[in-house]
Write an enzyme that holds these catalytic residues in place. Structure first.
Site, mmCIF file in Angstrom:
data_model
loop_
_atom_site.group_PDB
_atom_site.id
_atom_site.type_symbol
_atom_site.label_atom_id
_atom_site.label_comp_id
_atom_site.label_asym_id
_atom_site.label_seq_id
_atom_site.Cartn_x
_atom_site.Cartn_y
_atom_site.Cartn_z
ATOM 1 N N GLY A 117 0.489 -1.719 -0.117
ATOM 2 C CA GLY A 117 -0.042 0.346 0.201
ATOM 3 C C GLY A 117 0.673 0.811 0.108
ATOM 4 O O GLY A 117 2.150 1.299 -0.605
ATOM 5 N N HIS A 129 -16.567 5.298 10.643
ATOM 6 C CA HIS A 129 -16.373 5.833 9.605
ATOM 7 C C HIS A 129 -17.675 6.854 9.700
ATOM 8 O O HIS A 129 -19.052 5.819 10.063
ATOM 9 C CB HIS A 129 -15.915 5.749 8.501
ATOM 10 C CG HIS A 129 -15.251 7.037 7.912
ATOM 11 N ND1 HIS A 129 -16.210 8.134 7.028
ATOM 12 C CD2 HIS A 129 -14.156 7.638 7.681
ATOM 13 C CE1 HIS A 129 -15.464 9.046 6.592
ATOM 14 N NE2 HIS A 129 -14.677 9.236 6.665
ATOM 15 N N SER A 188 -16.419 10.224 1.357
ATOM 16 C CA SER A 188 -15.414 10.922 1.680
ATOM 17 C C SER A 188 -15.586 11.511 2.886
ATOM 18 O O SER A 188 -16.576 12.385 2.596
ATOM 19 C CB SER A 188 -14.373 11.725 0.168
ATOM 20 O OG SER A 188 -13.546 12.953 1.302
ATOM 21 N N ARG A 221 -14.466 12.384 13.563
ATOM 22 C CA ARG A 221 -15.311 11.662 13.142
ATOM 23 C C ARG A 221 -15.783 10.865 13.799
ATOM 24 O O ARG A 221 -17.117 9.721 14.184
ATOM 25 C CB ARG A 221 -13.831 9.963 12.230
ATOM 26 C CG ARG A 221 -13.484 10.359 10.835
ATOM 27 C CD ARG A 221 -12.246 10.154 10.394
ATOM 28 N NE ARG A 221 -12.213 10.234 8.999
ATOM 29 C CZ ARG A 221 -11.371 9.540 8.441
ATOM 30 N NH1 ARG A 221 -10.639 8.779 8.874
ATOM 31 N NH2 ARG A 221 -11.310 10.199 7.277
ATOM 32 N N GLU A 256 -0.466 1.516 8.587
ATOM 33 C CA GLU A 256 -2.038 1.443 9.574
ATOM 34 C C GLU A 256 -1.708 0.382 10.525
ATOM 35 O O GLU A 256 -2.335 0.179 11.089
ATOM 36 C CB GLU A 256 -2.897 0.876 8.332
ATOM 37 C CG GLU A 256 -4.254 1.055 9.303
ATOM 38 C CD GLU A 256 -6.086 1.116 8.942
ATOM 39 O OE1 GLU A 256 -5.241 0.692 7.482
ATOM 40 O OE2 GLU A 256 -6.746 0.507 9.151
ATOM 41 N N SER A 297 -4.000 9.788 7.204
ATOM 42 C CA SER A 297 -3.451 8.555 6.488
ATOM 43 C C SER A 297 -3.017 8.393 5.544
ATOM 44 O O SER A 297 -1.336 7.520 5.451
ATOM 45 C CB SER A 297 -4.542 7.087 6.204
ATOM 46 O OG SER A 297 -4.326 5.958 6.618
ATOM 47 N N LEU A 298 -2.972 8.874 4.764
ATOM 48 C CA LEU A 298 -1.822 8.331 3.742
ATOM 49 C C LEU A 298 -0.663 9.383 3.754
ATOM 50 O O LEU A 298 0.607 8.975 3.670
ATOM 51 C CB LEU A 298 -2.692 9.471 2.131
ATOM 52 C CG LEU A 298 -3.924 8.463 1.261
ATOM 53 C CD1 LEU A 298 -4.304 10.092 0.097
ATOM 54 C CD2 LEU A 298 -2.753 7.748 -0.033
#
Lengths: 639, 223, 246
Positions: free
Chosen positions: A43, A267, A285, A331, A426, A441-442
């Site tokens: 990933g 989420h 999103s 979130r 992650e 996260s990215l």
């Protein structure tokens, strides 16, 4: 406790990483060629780590279960990637991003790691731009930003609603470059089924070739796990259906401590479950909350069409409860607020488990065109799945299992408690505390892979140059392979009546009901019992068709589900242990009178790292006390 | 330049360029033929035919034309064979969601056109070159061939008229795709100009097909 | 509702393979096509039959794992979606549905409906990237990119590498896939320095792997789940000629 030395460098927070880089041990280029590194997962973290390590000259072997590294689930990330560029001149800085993450994570993350993640975020954007990510731009040609949940600046870079795809493909392209140069060897359709330790150090893995069923041995001087999160433990989640926690779990069984397993993010904005056949939930999103207003009817069971409900009969509950952040609350807060409304009977849609996200006002103000440019593909996605046109009527959304902040415990070097075993992205626990902020996260995965691990791993590799290439005929490899084979044979020989999907669904339901958005002692204890019973049933009544020496998707699933049973047990124990509410972990026993999360910093200001002590024996808890030197631990309020 | 024509795109370039040449040739051919029905006498047609048959520059072009035909055919065959090899196992249910309808049948349309070409050449071209055709004299200049009479003679036979018109239609289908496809192969695709090119291709095809078709029809019904 | 499925079953790469008919009655219009196959598989396993092998992962149309050739069309009867986004709403009670794997020489069948698409990876190994080492990138805003080009590059970059273009093409050509990547990188100033090498190498690799040749038929564009269009192929041709000739 010596075992949990986080190895945080000395110095002030802002200088730690620079100091570290200046003093870290290096490996000379000629020696790097002789050193092997295994990376599991491709990933945003795995691909970037593998390519960065390949560029440095290490001999890298990369593994993924998909047919191509490009398909790892970072591809599905939608909204964006944060960086502290301050291109918007709105007062952003490394410190602010760091602070937002620490606060967003409800003061359950390690300061030094978070600060470093924020520090390298700019470099990540530069690198992705250079790799050809078509981030959104202004008419003048410069990069543009949008804001995201839980923050008050615009620091999120994005490529429509496909930022993850673009970053993933960029990492994949840098990986391809190294593959073509021969520094990285790619092994796709391989699943890691065990970690091999030699003299207590991580020295290799056992993989199953998913086409032939063959068990293979791979050795290296260090092993990097970039195998993602375990959100599919809830069965229905926003993750890919094959995403799993097995690689991390196998490492855990070999001695790597597992930290904060119960911190699983739900989420707030995904498309609600429509039926019992559903195999996954699709995310909408978080960026949509920039323009979408979330509401439910003021009356219970209001069956009117949403467009017919006038303004005065709508309850914009996020704007009402959290005036400062409104629809952009983090979130966990957004998810619980939706659940609260639905549980109270105000939910909409056929199941009553949904709330509206409405773009009427935004479209009126900005026009169809602008909204389409921002969210076109997301609106289309929603339309494809539900058959409802969000330009004409509000979306229906509901929270769903998404991201796991918990993961393998790592120190500042990103090394687990097993020497030579690293966990990035992650798969580790480090940067998001009890709740992850959107678009972080990215950022973290790519930062870990491109800009952090290549430095920190050299500290370890420098001591490995005298170790010759590890042979795969050592007895440790024999044993590990034998154990893997035995476990697979056991699974296939149960020959019961129910499929692994059946058990996975049941497990997911238990976890969602008792260990999801809201938890309490009674429910968790019940869940522990139910999981135990179901696990027993699994091992006595499972049916896996076919053979081991062929492409057999059912044995793959069975293996993953079998690990989920064990992980579920630990997740529940961790949730039981933490008798406070923090971030995504909400214990009903610990809340303020107005229903907000109530932390208990006196007793739980620590990372709970669990050690596996053997089958049928309880895990041992190790506590890494969290020290907050730069920020003041305060009540997290978005009001 | 090295090995550009070994690549798939290079081979397609040859097919496209040859196609363009043939597209131009068809226009010239049609122009001359139309004199048959537009002029009062057979003179302009026979004079033009004589010119085409004797002028040295035209003779060079004739050779080039044959070469271009051959290139077009040979390269299409190579590409087509590669295409067949690229899908050894065929689908049970074939796909029909193409955008350019006739593109699916280009090879077959082309094959029929090739057969037509052979018959057409035997009917007229080879006869004028190697066979015996009546001579005709205008203004005291003796022309060696009275091609005009030969054409008129041929188009008295209903079978031949029908055959020719059918082949013109097939040629039209071939051009319908071929014209715009050649532009795409050359890399000429533009959001404004491509629709214009597509329209132009349709106009061209309709003009060429009707231009050729009208000749046997008028001859058959008037002579 | 009830459907009759005729599904290609093939034990492994070497086996011959044949269509097997399944009458499946427990179909709901709320299922996705793949969820319908999941349900059928559950039934098959319980009966002691081997389940149908097919690839899928994200199930939201972005990873590109899935891809079935359904009733003569990659990804079934609807436009602009991947197989996992296909709903059973698209079918009627009593329909007969043929399900085949992608068919192309460079995509050999591994098992049932799973094919080997590593040829796509190989094409990208041939310079489907921008050569920039980690750490050597300039500031993100140091190279301005006209929004128009950036947006065009984005449109080309959304390819999910699923192979539907190859599957749809009557020639099993990979031109749409290759052109999407070439266009994405050629449109950005960051990708220009090695644009010439890139297009030459990628086309050479595409040819070497045995994909067919483009005949501008447009089935790829019609079937692409991300609706990548033929202008990319024209751009690829252009880039190729300029790289080779000029």
């Amino acid at each position: 406790m010596a075992i949990l030395d986080a190895k945080i460098p000395e110095g002030s927070l802002a200088e730690k990483w620079t100091h570290y880089k200046n003093s870290v041990k290096l490996v000379n280029p000629a020696n790097k060629k002789k050193l092997d590194i295994i990376v599991v997962g491709t990933g945003a973290a795995g691909s970037s780590a593998a390519s960065a390590l390949g560029e440095l000259g290490y001999n890298v072997k990369v593994f993924c279960y998909q047919d191509s590294p490009r398909r790892a689930h970072a591809i599905a990330s939608q909204g964006g990637i944060n960086a502290t560029k301050n291109y918007q001149n709105d007062g952003d800085s490394v410190y602010r991003l760091f602070y937002d993450m620490i606060k967003g994570g409800d003061f359950r993350a390690r300061e030094a790691n978070v600060y470093r993640a924020a520090e390298v975020s700019s470099q990540v954007i530069d690198h992705y731009t250079a790799l050809g990510v078509p981030f959104a731009r202004d008419y003048g040609g410069s990069l543009t930003n949008r804001s995201f949940g839980g923050v008050q600046v615009s620091r999120t870079f994005y490529a429509k609603g496909q930022t993850g795809q673009q970053c993933m493909l960029a990492s994949y392209s840098s990986l391809n470059r190294q593959i073509s140069k021969g520094t990285v060897t790619m092994f796709s359709r391989r699943e890691m089924l065990d970690l091999v330790l030699v003299d207590g150090k991580a020295r290799g893995i056992i993989t199953r070739n998913l086409i032939t069923g063959e068990l293979e041995r791979h050795s290296a001087h260090a092993v990097v796990l970039a195998s993602g999160g375990y959100g599919t433990i809830y069965y229905l989640s926003t993750l890919a259906i094959q995403s799993n926690g097995s690689a991390a779990w196998k490492a855990h069984l070999k001695g790597a401590l597992f930290a904060n397993p119960s911190f699983a993010q739900i989420h707030p904005t995904s498309i609600p479950q429509l039926n019992e056949y559903q195999s996954k939930l699709t995310l909408m999103s978080e960026s949509l909350r920039n323009d979408g207003r979330i509401w439910v009817p003021k009356e219970k069971n209001d069956k009117r069409h949403p467009n017919d409900i006038p303004e005065e009969d709508r309850d914009y509950y996020l704007e009402r409860r959290y005036p400062a952040y409104g629809n952009l609350v983090p979130r966990d807060v957004g998810s619980r607020a939706a659940k609260e409304r639905c549980d109270a009977g105000y939910g909409v849609g056929p199941t009553g488990l949904a709330v509206y996200m409405d773009f009427r006002d935004a479209i009126k103000k900005q026009g169809d065109k602008t909204i389409e440019a921002k969210y076109g593909n997301l609106f289309q996605l929603y339309d494809t799945i539900t058959g409802i046109n969000p330009y004409k009527e509000p979306m229906q959304i509901y929270p769903s299992a998404h991201y796991t902040m918990g993961g393998l415990w790592v120190d500042y070097n990103l090394m687990t408690t097993i020497p030579g075993l690293y966990a990035i992205g992650e798969a580790n626990f480090a940067d998001h505390g009890a709740n992850r902020l959107g678009a972080a996260s990215l950022m973290q995965c790519s930062g870990d892979g491109y800009f952090i691990l290549p430095f920190t791993i050299s500290d370890y590799m420098a001591d490995q140059i005298k170790t010759p290439r590890i042979p795969v005929n050592l007895k440790e490899f024999d044993e590990a392979e034998e154990n893997v084979r035995k476990r697979l044979e056991k699974l296939i020989s149960i020959n019961g009546t129910q499929t692994s999907t059946f058990f996975h669904k049941k497990l997911g339901k238990i976890m969602w009901d008792y260990c999801g958005m809201v938890r309490n002692e009674e429910g968790l204890k019940k869940a522990a019992e139910l999981v135990k019973e179901l696990k027993h049933e699994f091992w006595t009544d499972l049916k896996v068709p076919g053979n081991l020496n062929e492409l057999n998707q059912e044995i793959e699933k069975a293996g993953r589900v079998s690990d989920f049973f064990d992980l579920a047990g630990l997740l529940i124990s961790d949730a039981l242990n933490r008798k406070e509410s923090c971030g995504a972990h909400f214990r009903e026993e610990s809340q303020t009178p107005d229903g907000e999360a109530q932390r208990n910093d006196d007793e739980y200001l620590y990372v709970a790292a669990w050690e596996f002590k053997g089958e049928e024996r309880p895990h041992q808890l190790h506590k890494e006390k969290l020290k907050f030197e730069e920020v003041e631990v305060q009540v997290r309020s978005y009001k | 330049m090295s090995n550009i024509f070994n690549s798939s795109i290079g081979k397609k370039l040859i097919v496209a360029l040859a196609g363009f040449f043939l597209i131009l040739f068809l226009l010239v051919h049609m122009g001359i033929n139309l004199t048959l029905i537009l002029a009062e006498s057979s003179k302009p047609f026979n004079v033009a035919a004589h010119f085409m048959g004797t002028n040295i520059i035209i003779k060079v072009f004739e050779v080039i034309l044959f070469a271009v035909f051959l290139l077009h055919i040979i390269y299409v065959l190579i590409l087509q064979i590669q295409n067949w090899i690229a899908r050894p196992k065929r689908y049970k249910i074939p796909n029909f969601s193409q955008i350019s309808f006739f593109s699916k049948f280009m090879i077959w349309l082309g094959g029929i056109i090739l057969i037509f070409l052979v018959i057409h050449l035997t009917d007229f071209y080879f006869k004028s070159k190697f066979g015996h055709i009546e001579e005709i004299t205008y203004d005291n200049i003796r022309y060696y061939t009275d091609l005009s009479s030969l054409v008129i003679q041929k188009f008295q036979i209903p079978g031949i008229v029908i055959f020719y018109i059918a082949c013109f239609l097939i040629l039209g289908f071939h051009l319908w795709h071929g014209f715009q496809s050649a532009f795409q192969t050359l890399g000429l695709n533009h959001k404004v100009y491509t629709p214009v090119i597509k329209k132009l291709g349709m106009v061209y095809t309709i003009v060429v097909v009707s231009g050729f078709t009208i000749i046997p029809l008028i001859i058959y019904f008037t002579q | 509702m009830k459907v009759r499925l005729k599904i290609w079953r093939q034990e492994n790469a070497k086996a011959k393979g044949a269509f097997v008919t399944y009458d499946f009655e427990e179909v709901s219009t709320e299922m996705s096509f793949l969820e319908m196959l999941d349900a059928l598989n559950q039934k098959l396993i319980k009966k002691g039959d081997s389940p149908i092998a097919f690839d899928s992962d994200c199930r939201e149309g972005i990873c590109g794992s899935c891809g079935l050739y359904i009733n003569g069309r990659p990804n079934g009867p609807e436009k602009g979606i991947s197989t996992c986004q296909l709903s059973m709403r698209a079918f009627k009670d009593g329909d007969t549905i043929y399900v085949e794997p992608w068919r192309a020489k460079p995509f050999p069948v591994i098992k049932d409906l799973i094919v080997d698409r590593s040829a796509f990876d190989k094409i990208l190994h041939a310079c489907g990237f921008i050569s920039v080492n980690t750490g050597s990138a300039p500031d993100g805003n140091s190279i301005l990119v006209p929004k128009e080009y950036s947006d065009l590059a984005f449109d080309s970059s959304v390819c999910i590498g699923c192979g539907a273009c190859v599957a749809a093409c009557k020639n099993a050509s990979a031109m749409l896939f290759v052109s999407a990547k070439v266009s994405h990188l050629a449109l950005l100033p960051q990708g220009r320095p090695e644009a010439r090498e890139r297009v030459k190498n990628m086309v050479m690799e595409m040819d070497r792997l045995g994909f067919g040749n483009c005949t501008n038929t447009g089935a790829c564009e019609a079937e692409c789940p991300k609706e990548i269009n033929l202008t990319n192929i024209a751009r690829l041709n252009r880039e190729y000629f300029t790289a080779k000739i000029l």
